[in-house]
Each structure stands twice: as structure tokens, then as C-alpha cells.
Design a protein around this motif. Structure first.
Motif, mmCIF file in Angstrom:
data_model
loop_
_atom_site.group_PDB
_atom_site.id
_atom_site.type_symbol
_atom_site.label_atom_id
_atom_site.label_comp_id
_atom_site.label_asym_id
_atom_site.label_seq_id
_atom_site.Cartn_x
_atom_site.Cartn_y
_atom_site.Cartn_z
ATOM 1 N N SER A 205 3.803 -14.787 -39.799
ATOM 2 C CA SER A 205 5.096 -14.868 -39.141
ATOM 3 C C SER A 205 5.938 -13.666 -39.521
ATOM 4 C CB SER A 205 5.828 -16.153 -39.534
ATOM 5 O OG SER A 205 5.115 -17.299 -39.125
ATOM 6 N N CYS A 206 6.794 -13.268 -38.624
ATOM 7 C CA CYS A 206 7.711 -12.160 -38.849
ATOM 8 C C CYS A 206 9.078 -12.594 -38.368
ATOM 9 C CB CYS A 206 7.225 -10.912 -38.109
ATOM 10 S SG CYS A 206 8.356 -9.509 -38.190
ATOM 11 N N GLU B 3 7.883 -10.416 -43.112
ATOM 12 C CA GLU B 3 6.605 -11.066 -42.848
ATOM 13 C C GLU B 3 6.327 -12.167 -43.869
ATOM 14 O OE1 GLU B 3 5.820 -6.576 -42.025
ATOM 15 O OE2 GLU B 3 6.934 -7.790 -43.475
ATOM 16 N N ARG C 295 -1.936 -17.894 -40.114
ATOM 17 C CA ARG C 295 -0.887 -17.654 -39.136
ATOM 18 C C ARG C 295 0.224 -16.851 -39.803
ATOM 19 N NH1 ARG C 295 3.745 -20.909 -37.069
ATOM 20 N NH2 ARG C 295 4.081 -20.403 -34.852
ATOM 21 N N ASP D 13 8.367 -16.618 -30.707
ATOM 22 C CA ASP D 13 9.141 -17.844 -30.680
ATOM 23 C C ASP D 13 10.586 -17.405 -30.512
ATOM 24 O OD1 ASP D 13 10.618 -20.151 -31.146
ATOM 25 O OD2 ASP D 13 9.250 -20.887 -32.678
ATOM 26 N N THR E 145 11.307 -15.160 -33.947
ATOM 27 C CA THR E 145 10.190 -14.900 -34.843
ATOM 28 C C THR E 145 8.939 -14.492 -34.078
ATOM 29 O OG1 THR E 145 11.038 -16.478 -36.471
ATOM 30 C CG2 THR E 145 8.715 -15.903 -36.627
ATOM 31 N N HIS F 24 4.768 -14.094 -34.232
ATOM 32 C CA HIS F 24 3.639 -14.715 -34.913
ATOM 33 C C HIS F 24 2.338 -13.994 -34.589
ATOM 34 C CE1 HIS F 24 5.987 -18.191 -36.193
ATOM 35 N NE2 HIS F 24 6.452 -18.289 -34.958
#
Length: 123
Positions: free
Chosen positions: A21-22, A6, A19, A72, A77, A79
Motif C-alpha cells: 500500500s502507498c 509505503e 499486498r 482506492d 491510497t 495498492h
């Protein structure tokens, strides 16, 4: 073996946005169900939002209309767009994954977890 990392956490004022992300490795996110969970001090880990392999989504009542989960696929990824943040959103946020479909959005349903990213919202 799936690995999740993350990023994107931080400190913001109430009403602000973040925002998260992972980044996933070791698997293709499109073949997994994934989710965002959070845990505040003294509280149990709770579901924030989940997304299935068919892009079905779910949100906790407390974040519905403010947060948006998305994938994505090109970047493998996950989000979480968080808008209109409130002090009660302050927590450690984790992403999680499980191969295939899950019937719900609860921590026990997922077997791959990231290390977490801290979100702090001040009034």
C-alpha cells in the motif's frame, strides 16, 4: 506537496502473496499518475507497474499476470497486489507519483517518491 508512505512489505515463501500500500497525502491520487518501482541490490531501479489518471495500467513483462495495481480513491491510497511471488521479486519497492498523465512507466517520469518497503521472497 505530495507525500507517499509505503507499507505491506515482508518476507514470504515463493508462491505466496503480499499486498503493498502507498498512502498519499497532500494531493488527490485521482489527479496523478502513479506507479510501483523496485530496486534489488546491485541493480537499477525498474518499473513494475503504473496507473494513469484514467486508470490505464501497464506492467513489466516479469510481473504481468501476477501483480495488480489499483487505486482506492476513498482512502487516497495506491495498492499493489502481488501473487505467485518468486525469489527474483525480492527488492525494495517504491511508489511514485506525478501530477497529470505520463507517457510511459519509468522512474525519471515521476517526481514524488515514498521511502520504500522491503519485499523478500525465499525459495
Amino acid at each position: 506537496q505530495a507525500q507517499l508512505v509505503e507499507s505491506g512489505g515482508g518476507s514470504v515463501q515463493a508462491g505466496g502473496s503480499l499486498r503493498l500500500s502507498c498512502a498519499a497525502s497532500g494531493y488527490t491520487v485521482s489527479t496523478y499518475s502513479m506507479g510501483w518501482f523496485r530496486q534489488a541490490p546491485g541493480k537499477e531501479r525498474e518499473a513494475v507497474s503504473c496507473i494513469g489518471t484514467t486508470w490505464t495500467t501497464s506492467y513489466a513483462a516479469s510481473v504481468k499476470g501476477r501483480f495488480t495495481i489499483s487505486l482506492d480513491n476513498a482512502k487516497n491510497t495506491l495498492h499493489l497486489q502481488m501473487n505467485s511471488l518468486k525469489p527474483e521479486d525480492t527488492a525494495m519497492y517504491f511508489c511514485a507519483a506525478r501530477r497529470g498523465l505520463v507517457l510511459g512507466c519509468a522512474p525519471y517520469m515521476f517526481n514524488y517518491w515514498g521511502q520504500g518497503t522491503q519485499v523478500a521472497v525465499s525459495s
